[in-house]
Design an enzyme around this catalytic site. Structure first.
Site, PDB file in Angstrom:
ATOM      1  N   THR A  71       0.854  -1.195   0.000  1.00 39.39           N
ATOM      2  CA  THR A  71       0.000   0.000   0.000  1.00 39.39           C
ATOM      3  C   THR A  71       0.890   1.245   0.000  1.00 39.39           C
ATOM      4  OG1 THR A  71      -0.073  -0.060   2.425  1.00 39.39           O
ATOM      5  CG2 THR A  71      -1.936  -1.053   1.306  1.00 39.39           C
ATOM      6  N   GLY A  72       0.269   2.405  -0.144  1.00 40.99           N
ATOM      7  CA  GLY A  72       0.950   3.682   0.054  1.00 40.99           C
ATOM      8  C   GLY A  72       2.217   3.861  -0.767  1.00 40.99           C
ATOM      9  N   TYR A  73       3.235   4.415  -0.108  1.00 42.04           N
ATOM     10  CA  TYR A  73       4.475   4.755  -0.797  1.00 42.04           C
ATOM     11  C   TYR A  73       5.257   3.518  -1.260  1.00 42.04           C
ATOM     12  CZ  TYR A  73       4.260   9.790  -0.022  1.00 42.04           C
ATOM     13  OH  TYR A  73       3.920  11.125  -0.082  1.00 42.04           O
ATOM     14  N   PHE A 133       2.493  -7.239   5.144  1.00 39.23           N
ATOM     15  CA  PHE A 133       1.791  -7.944   6.222  1.00 39.23           C
ATOM     16  C   PHE A 133       0.306  -7.732   5.995  1.00 39.23           C
ATOM     17  CE2 PHE A 133       2.385  -8.737  11.086  1.00 39.23           C
ATOM     18  CZ  PHE A 133       2.180 -10.082  10.866  1.00 39.23           C
ATOM     19  N   ALA A 165       7.891  -8.471   8.603  1.00 35.40           N
ATOM     20  CA  ALA A 165       9.201  -8.057   8.074  1.00 35.40           C
ATOM     21  C   ALA A 165      10.217  -7.793   9.178  1.00 35.40           C
ATOM     22  CB  ALA A 165       9.038  -6.794   7.226  1.00 35.40           C
ATOM     23  N   TYR A 186       8.830  11.627   6.981  1.00 36.45           N
ATOM     24  CA  TYR A 186       8.069  12.866   6.839  1.00 36.45           C
ATOM     25  C   TYR A 186       8.692  13.892   7.781  1.00 36.45           C
ATOM     26  CZ  TYR A 186       4.372  16.313   6.887  1.00 36.45           C
ATOM     27  OH  TYR A 186       3.680  17.492   6.792  1.00 36.45           O
ATOM     28  N   TYR A 191       4.476  15.691  14.947  1.00 37.16           N
ATOM     29  CA  TYR A 191       5.201  14.753  14.081  1.00 37.16           C
ATOM     30  C   TYR A 191       6.718  14.982  14.139  1.00 37.16           C
ATOM     31  CZ  TYR A 191       5.716  11.206  10.553  1.00 37.16           C
ATOM     32  OH  TYR A 191       6.055  10.035   9.917  1.00 37.16           O
ATOM     33  N   LYS A 213      12.169   8.886  13.427  1.00 39.82           N
ATOM     34  CA  LYS A 213      12.606   9.151  12.055  1.00 39.82           C
ATOM     35  C   LYS A 213      14.030   9.719  12.020  1.00 39.82           C
ATOM     36  CE  LYS A 213       8.946   7.886   9.655  1.00 39.82           C
ATOM     37  NZ  LYS A 213       9.022   6.760   8.710  1.00 39.82           N
TER      38      LYS A 213
END
Ligand code: NAD
Length: 392
Positions: free
Chosen positions: A51-53, A74, A112, A225, A235, A244
């Protein structure tokens, strides 16, 4: 069965196989419309591929550069009575489209973070691909079991240092209201770093190296991000931002351990958009509804596939890369530049329960949200009976 969306809070608990396939097809068409992308990857491992990126990275690798792709994700398989997850159907569709064009594609479904799945993946690379020349790390998960200690860590989405009061939009109750988020304690910060930091990316790269399946000059990137002042307290400078930051440490460590192979490791900063991961973050639905409004007006709106096409063609396999002071690729400038942020801030200051639907693009946000699960897609007849049992 006839499948209609079952939305519960920030998640949709079912998915539509035909809609998911359509959405994958649209992304493939977008990449194909870009024509010959020139030299690029040949053998790609995408960790978080469904999904997504991560899915967009897989589509770009396969349909933009003709690469063999091995995915790790997953996802839940469908049963007679319950649909599979969107990532399950996306993967099934991706395999089908890849096969139709003679492109190698296989996917390993499992945790993973575990060493078992890493070993299974490496065995498959050895048997069917030889060596990989691109490793995309695109996992988003609320928990991780550390394979060394067996401890399961949970991430939290909290500010760091002091509490933070801000506006948020409750998608369930259709309500804009203030929310106060209490700061994380040290343990919560460390646990979030354990889950979403660079440790597992590094572990993947260590094990791929030890098995001698990294090609010389292999590139690897993990997605982040960064955002700007409006999202920093929840964030960029919050628990998830701390995790991150650890990706930057991991990137340097990966380069250091693989100098003989000339491995390039970079973190890539992407823009905020609707995915299953981002819709779970407080404040994000409101922020994204506002940036969609501003960026659509500016003509700079992009989804996953547009961002990833840009990342591959200008940064990873192009020569117009912008690396920042921390060696990160920046694909987020159209969102984070001062002029755009000023417009978003203005809307942010104005937004209330009364004017939310008028001054934001929640309509666009909600459409994209439903699309993640294969709903609200033009050309799909949602009254039709469909078989949920789709296999890879
Ligand atoms: P997503 O939820 O769409 O995708 C997550 C992927 O991870 C899926 O393929 C899922 O199956 C897989 N996954 C999750 N746990 C797993 C596990 N234990 N084992 C195997 N696979 C697992 O998320 P996304 O928004 O595309 O996020 C991907 C990355 O991009 C994240 O690192 C995220 O922080 C980053 N990012 C997201 C945004 C955004 O706005 N969505 C912006 C910038 C960066």
């Amino acid at each position: 069965m006839v499948i209609k969306p079952k939305v519960r809070g920030f998640i949709c608990t079912n998915a539509h196989p035909v809609g998911c396939a359509k959405s994958v097809e649209q992304q493939i068409e977008y990449i194909k419309s870009k024509g010959d992308l020139g030299d690029g990857p040949k053998n790609v491992l995408v960790i978080g591929s469904s999904t997504g990126y991560g899915l967009a990275s897989r589509i770009t690798s396969a349909f933009g550069y003709g690469a063999k792709t091995l995915g790790v994700c997953f996802e839940k398989a469908p049963t007679e009575r319950k649909t599979g997850t969107a990532g399950w159907y996306n993967t099934a569709a991706f395999h089908q489209f890849a096969k139709a064009e003679g492109l190698y594609a296989d996917t390993i479904n499992g945790d993973a973070f575990s060493d078992e799945i890493k070993a299974e993946t490496i065995a498959k690379i050895k048997a069917e691909m030889g060596k990989v020349d691109l490793v995309i790390y695109s996992l988003a998960s609320p928990r991780r079991t550390d394979p060394e200690s067996g401890i399961t860590y949970k991430s939290t989405l909290k500010p760091v240092g002091e509490s933070y009061t801000t506006k948020t939009y409750d998608t369930d109750k259709d309500k804009v209201h203030d929310v106060t988020l209490e700061p994380a304690n040290d343990e919560e910060i460390l646990n979030t770093i354990k889950v979403m930091g660079g440790e597992d990316w590094e572990r993947w790269m260590d094990q791929l190296r030890a098995a001698d399946v990294l090609a010389e000059g292999c590139k690897t990137t993990a997605y982040t991000y960064i955002g700007k002042a409006l999202t920093w307290p929840i964030y960029g400078q919050a628990t998830i931002g701390k995790a991150k930051e650890d990706l930057d440490r991991a990137a340097a460590a990966i380069i250091g351990k693989n100098t003989d192979l000339l491995v390039e490791a970079n973190v890539s900063s992407l823009k905020a958009l609707v995915t299953q991961a981002s819709s779970a973050i407080p404040v994000m639905p409101l922020y994204i509804s506002l940036i969609y409004k501003v960026m659509k007006e500016e003509g700079t709106h992009e989804g996953c596939i547009e961002q990833i096409y840009g990342l591959f063609s200008s940064c990873l396999f192009g020569n117009t890369a912008t690396l920042d002071e921390k060696n990160r690729y920046r694909m987020d400038d159209k969102e984070t530049n001062d002029a755009t942020q000023a417009k978003i801030q203005k809307l942010w200051d104005q937004v209330t329960q009364e004017n939310f639907h008028e001054i934001s693009d929640y309509k666009g946000y909600h459409h994209e949200f439903l699309k993640l699960f294969g709903f609200d897609i033009e050309g799909v007849d949602y009254e039709q009976e469909v078989d949920p049992l789709v296999n890879w």
